[in-house]
Design a protein around this motif. Structure first.
Motif, mmCIF file in Angstrom:
data_model
loop_
_atom_site.group_PDB
_atom_site.id
_atom_site.type_symbol
_atom_site.label_atom_id
_atom_site.label_comp_id
_atom_site.label_asym_id
_atom_site.label_seq_id
_atom_site.Cartn_x
_atom_site.Cartn_y
_atom_site.Cartn_z
ATOM 1 N N VAL A 11 0.837 -1.234 -0.026
ATOM 2 C CA VAL A 11 -0.054 0.062 -0.075
ATOM 3 C C VAL A 11 0.791 1.291 0.029
ATOM 4 C CG1 VAL A 11 -1.826 1.191 1.208
ATOM 5 C CG2 VAL A 11 -1.593 -1.174 1.517
ATOM 6 N N ALA A 12 0.424 2.137 -0.704
ATOM 7 C CA ALA A 12 1.323 3.447 -0.785
ATOM 8 C C ALA A 12 0.415 4.628 -1.099
ATOM 9 C CB ALA A 12 2.529 3.406 -2.025
ATOM 10 N N ILE A 13 0.922 5.908 -0.742
ATOM 11 C CA ILE A 13 0.377 6.899 -1.403
ATOM 12 C C ILE A 13 0.802 7.408 -2.852
ATOM 13 C CG2 ILE A 13 -0.182 9.709 -0.677
ATOM 14 C CD1 ILE A 13 0.369 8.833 2.400
ATOM 15 N N CYS A 14 -0.030 7.778 -3.564
ATOM 16 C CA CYS A 14 0.372 7.956 -5.040
ATOM 17 C C CYS A 14 -0.242 9.306 -5.621
ATOM 18 C CB CYS A 14 -0.306 6.904 -6.136
ATOM 19 S SG CYS A 14 0.481 5.270 -5.309
ATOM 20 N N VAL A 15 0.261 9.734 -6.383
ATOM 21 C CA VAL A 15 -0.449 11.116 -7.139
ATOM 22 C C VAL A 15 -0.810 10.595 -8.767
ATOM 23 C CG1 VAL A 15 -0.067 13.504 -8.067
ATOM 24 C CG2 VAL A 15 0.679 12.489 -5.652
ATOM 25 N N ASP A 16 -1.737 10.855 -9.005
ATOM 26 C CA ASP A 16 -2.201 10.490 -10.370
ATOM 27 C C ASP A 16 -1.779 11.692 -11.430
ATOM 28 O OD1 ASP A 16 -4.045 12.543 -10.257
ATOM 29 O OD2 ASP A 16 -5.630 11.205 -10.159
ATOM 30 N N ASN A 17 -2.335 11.402 -12.819
ATOM 31 C CA ASN A 17 -1.545 12.238 -13.747
ATOM 32 C C ASN A 17 -2.279 13.783 -13.788
ATOM 33 O OD1 ASN A 17 -0.075 10.370 -14.796
ATOM 34 N ND2 ASN A 17 -1.683 9.635 -16.123
ATOM 35 N N ASN A 18 -3.333 13.752 -12.844
ATOM 36 C CA ASN A 18 -3.982 14.968 -12.791
ATOM 37 C C ASN A 18 -3.621 15.696 -11.215
ATOM 38 O OD1 ASN A 18 -5.434 14.988 -15.200
ATOM 39 N ND2 ASN A 18 -7.018 13.540 -14.081
ATOM 40 N N ASN A 19 -2.576 15.162 -10.845
ATOM 41 C CA ASN A 19 -2.136 15.782 -9.599
ATOM 42 C C ASN A 19 -2.944 15.603 -8.338
ATOM 43 O OD1 ASN A 19 0.483 16.788 -8.335
ATOM 44 N ND2 ASN A 19 -0.382 18.812 -8.238
ATOM 45 N N HIS A 20 -3.756 14.444 -8.454
ATOM 46 C CA HIS A 20 -4.870 14.114 -7.177
ATOM 47 C C HIS A 20 -4.117 12.998 -6.383
ATOM 48 C CE1 HIS A 20 -8.090 15.698 -9.994
ATOM 49 N NE2 HIS A 20 -7.654 16.655 -9.207
#
Length: 278
Positions: A11-20
């Motif tokens: 499990v990890a914290i991520c950022v999508d391509n829309n910076n969300h």
């Protein structure tokens, strides 16, 4: 997708391509050096947006298979419930299920009977709860009581879009804040309001107040458990008596011994955690 912070190996914290920002579940995504770009999105099993940061601690406390069970129940519920549910429901429900399993293993039975109000006012949520209990029992090969469906149903009722407090209705936030102050005073502690431990306690108090609002009583089949808790956790019992006096005065409600037992379990759980500083 960019992986920016490890929660655990899967499990990890991520950022999508829309910076969300989002929480992603996927085998091994927490292994590489952070941050890194994850190009193979097939490694991602599930994603969650808008998760309260306070609940992230649950990921180290609750087994992954319980989270998977909770996620599948939520997926099923979303196909049945018309209203939008809170984005944190998978996490809070996983905690609820995990605690129910712990109580089951210790033979701690807290019976919540199906009431007329629940069956007829919240037919959909009750059906979800019933299906969920059968699913949990099948997957884990245990025998949770069908009465656990009430607790699961209340999770979804609470997680549907919050409505404004109307005249004559309980101001849950104020009541829970007052109860927290009583606990802090009785135990001479300061409770962190930012951790998942407190958020979980708030959820359980909301369920208790919801049962009161809908006149759903808790009926314990083990009076001996209540007497044992009174003796073994005298300080907790004294605190709960103060909460009882507050509830009687504020809400005009005289909690039963079974409801006091419920309070004792969760007050004790709250105060035993490291984020309560004496």
């Amino acid at each position: 997708m960019k992986v920016i912070k490890k929660i655990n190996n899967n499990v990890a914290i991520c950022v999508d391509n829309n910076n969300h920002e989002l929480i992603a579940f996927g085998k091994g995504i927490g292994f590489p050096q952070m941050p890194y770009e994850l190009t193979d999105l097939n490694k991602i099993d599930r994603t969650y947006y808008g998760v309260n940061q306070n609940y992230l601690g649950l990921l180290d406390e609750i087994p992954e298979d319980i989270f998977e069970i909770s996620a599948k129940i939520v997926d099923y519920a979303k196909g049945k419930i018309m209203n939008e549910v809170n984005s944190n429901i998978t996490f809070t429900l996983a905690d609820h299920i995990n605690f129910a399993i712990q109580r089951y293993k210790k033979n701690m039975v807290i019976k919540m009977p199906f009431s007329y109000d629940m069956q007829h006012l919240y037919e959909t949520e009750m059906r979800i709860g019933e299906v969920a209990v059968k699913f949990i029992n099948k997957v884990l090969e245990i025998h949770l009581s069908k009465d656990e469906a009430v607790g699961i149903a209340l999770h979804f009722i609470n997680s549907e879009n919050m409505k404004t407090v109307k005249n004559g209705e309980i101001n849950e936030n104020q009541v829970i804040s007052d109860i927290t102050s009583i606990i802090e005073k009785e135990f001479h502690i300061e409770i962190s309001k930012k951790g998942f431990n407190y958020s979980r306690f708030v959820s359980h108090m909301q369920y208790l107040l919801k049962r009161k609002e809908k006149d759903i009583s808790i009926i314990s089949e083990n009076e001996k458990m209540f007497e044992m808790m009174k003796t073994e956790y005298q300080e907790t019992y004294d605190c709960v008596l103060e909460i009882k006096r507050y509830i009687e005065e504020k809400l005009g409600w005289n909690p039963s011994n079974e409801e006091l037992l419920y309070l004792m379990l969760h007050v004790n759980r709250l105060c035993s955690r490291e984020d309560c500083n004496r």
